[in-house]
Design an enzyme around this catalytic site. Structure first.
Site, PDB file in Angstrom:
ATOM      1  N   HIS A 158       0.850  -1.196   0.000  1.00  8.93           N
ATOM      2  CA  HIS A 158       0.000   0.000   0.000  1.00  8.93           C
ATOM      3  C   HIS A 158       0.883   1.244   0.000  1.00  8.93           C
ATOM      4  O   HIS A 158       2.097   1.159   0.107  1.00  8.93           O
ATOM      5  CB  HIS A 158      -0.983  -0.014   1.170  1.00  8.93           C
ATOM      6  CG  HIS A 158      -0.337  -0.004   2.521  1.00  8.93           C
ATOM      7  ND1 HIS A 158       0.306  -1.100   3.065  1.00  8.93           N
ATOM      8  CD2 HIS A 158      -0.227   0.978   3.444  1.00  8.93           C
ATOM      9  CE1 HIS A 158       0.766  -0.787   4.262  1.00  8.93           C
ATOM     10  NE2 HIS A 158       0.457   0.471   4.519  1.00  8.93           N
TER      11      HIS A 158
ATOM     12  N   HIS B  27       1.291   3.849   2.038  1.00 11.92           N
ATOM     13  CA  HIS B  27       1.797   4.556   3.211  1.00 11.92           C
ATOM     14  C   HIS B  27       3.313   4.678   3.103  1.00 11.92           C
ATOM     15  O   HIS B  27       3.996   3.771   2.613  1.00 11.92           O
ATOM     16  CB  HIS B  27       1.415   3.836   4.499  1.00 11.92           C
ATOM     17  CG  HIS B  27      -0.010   4.085   4.898  1.00 11.92           C
ATOM     18  ND1 HIS B  27      -0.702   3.226   5.719  1.00 11.92           N
ATOM     19  CD2 HIS B  27      -0.870   5.092   4.596  1.00 11.92           C
ATOM     20  CE1 HIS B  27      -1.935   3.689   5.911  1.00 11.92           C
ATOM     21  NE2 HIS B  27      -2.055   4.824   5.235  1.00 11.92           N
TER      22      HIS B  27
ATOM     23  N   ASP C 238       5.857   4.419   5.049  1.00 11.19           N
ATOM     24  CA  ASP C 238       6.790   3.438   5.609  1.00 11.19           C
ATOM     25  C   ASP C 238       6.915   2.196   4.739  1.00 11.19           C
ATOM     26  O   ASP C 238       7.740   1.330   5.003  1.00 11.19           O
ATOM     27  CB  ASP C 238       6.397   3.066   7.046  1.00 11.19           C
ATOM     28  CG  ASP C 238       4.989   2.539   7.180  1.00 11.19           C
ATOM     29  OD1 ASP C 238       4.091   3.013   6.462  1.00 11.19           O
ATOM     30  OD2 ASP C 238       4.767   1.655   8.036  1.00 11.19           O
ATOM     31  N   HIS C 239       6.145   2.119   3.651  1.00  8.35           N
ATOM     32  CA  HIS C 239       6.223   0.992   2.727  1.00  8.35           C
ATOM     33  C   HIS C 239       6.801   1.385   1.364  1.00  8.35           C
ATOM     34  O   HIS C 239       7.145   0.500   0.583  1.00  8.35           O
ATOM     35  CB  HIS C 239       4.838   0.375   2.534  1.00  8.35           C
ATOM     36  CG  HIS C 239       4.305  -0.245   3.788  1.00  8.35           C
ATOM     37  ND1 HIS C 239       4.309  -1.597   4.005  1.00  8.35           N
ATOM     38  CD2 HIS C 239       3.779   0.320   4.908  1.00  8.35           C
ATOM     39  CE1 HIS C 239       3.799  -1.846   5.206  1.00  8.35           C
ATOM     40  NE2 HIS C 239       3.470  -0.697   5.770  1.00  8.35           N
TER      41      HIS C 239
ATOM     42  N   HIS D 237      -7.400  -1.690   5.362  1.00  9.64           N
ATOM     43  CA  HIS D 237      -6.376  -0.877   6.011  1.00  9.64           C
ATOM     44  C   HIS D 237      -6.675   0.627   5.918  1.00  9.64           C
ATOM     45  O   HIS D 237      -5.826   1.446   6.219  1.00  9.64           O
ATOM     46  CB  HIS D 237      -5.023  -1.194   5.372  1.00  9.64           C
ATOM     47  CG  HIS D 237      -3.839  -0.645   6.114  1.00  9.64           C
ATOM     48  ND1 HIS D 237      -3.625  -0.825   7.457  1.00  9.64           N
ATOM     49  CD2 HIS D 237      -2.787   0.084   5.670  1.00  9.64           C
ATOM     50  CE1 HIS D 237      -2.494  -0.236   7.818  1.00  9.64           C
ATOM     51  NE2 HIS D 237      -1.958   0.333   6.749  1.00  9.64           N
TER      52      HIS D 237
END
Length: 193
Positions: free
Chosen positions: A63, A65, A67-68, A147
């Site tokens: 996804h 976000h 941090d990914h 999510h």
């Protein structure tokens, strides 16, 4: 196949854990690595491991976000300079990136505004529920997750292949011919005539 956890921290890195990134090392199966998420500092984690960026052929992003995905532009840029393993045309091997809508724009704009010109091609595949990749050896399926934003879990399945009975090895181990030998051979083996 081996899984290497490059980062398991959620939201932000800590001294002990980097943010999300997992390497699926398939060096024996196909001499390549697949990454799942590329959080920031994934490159540093790779430097601390035996996994080489130039071996990465596929990237799966769960996804959008940060941090990914925040490590993805830097990873792609650094991989650009690792031409010691090249394709037939003398440049780094191409790569495929699978992920949710918006990922392609994120990567293209990050590379554009930082004036990066890659020597290899990126093929973007927008993830959707169901099969997103298949070849003669593997199938990858995407499963939607809950999510708050578009999010996918990925399942990698190795296809079944017919095994081959190693008769010489069985004989060396002292095993005697019998029904198991015959049923697995589908014909009488020359060793037992």
């Amino acid at each position: 196949m081996e899984l290497e956890f490059l980062g398991t921290g959620a939201g932000q890195p800590s001294k002990q854990r980097n943010v999300s990134s997992i390497a699926l090392r398939m060096l024996n199966e196909r001499n390549e690595v697949w990454l799942f998420d590329v959080g920031e500092a994934t490159q540093h984690q790779l430097l601390r491991s035996n996994t080489r960026s130039r071996k990465v052929r596929k990237i799966f992003i769960t996804h959008m976000h940060g941090d990914h995905i925040f490590g993805l532009p830097g990873f792609l840029t650094s991989r650009n300079f690792q031409a010691s393993e090249t394709s037939d045309n003398g440049r780094p091997t191409d790569i495929e990136i699978f992920g949710p809508r918006g990922l392609k724009n994120f990567v293209i704009n990050a590379l554009k505004y930082s004036q990066v010109r890659l020597q290899y091609h990126i093929k973007f595949i927008t993830a959707a529920p169901g099969k997103i990749f298949e070849d003669d050896q593997f199938v990858v399926k995407a499963y939607p997750m809950n999510h708050g934003i578009e999010d996918y879990a990925y399942r990698v399945e190795e296809k079944s292949t017919a095994g081959q009975l190693q008769v010489e090895r069985l004989l060396d181990l002292g095993l005697k011919p019998g029904p198991i030998f015959w049923s697995s051979q589908n014909r009488r083996n020359d060793h037992f005539r």
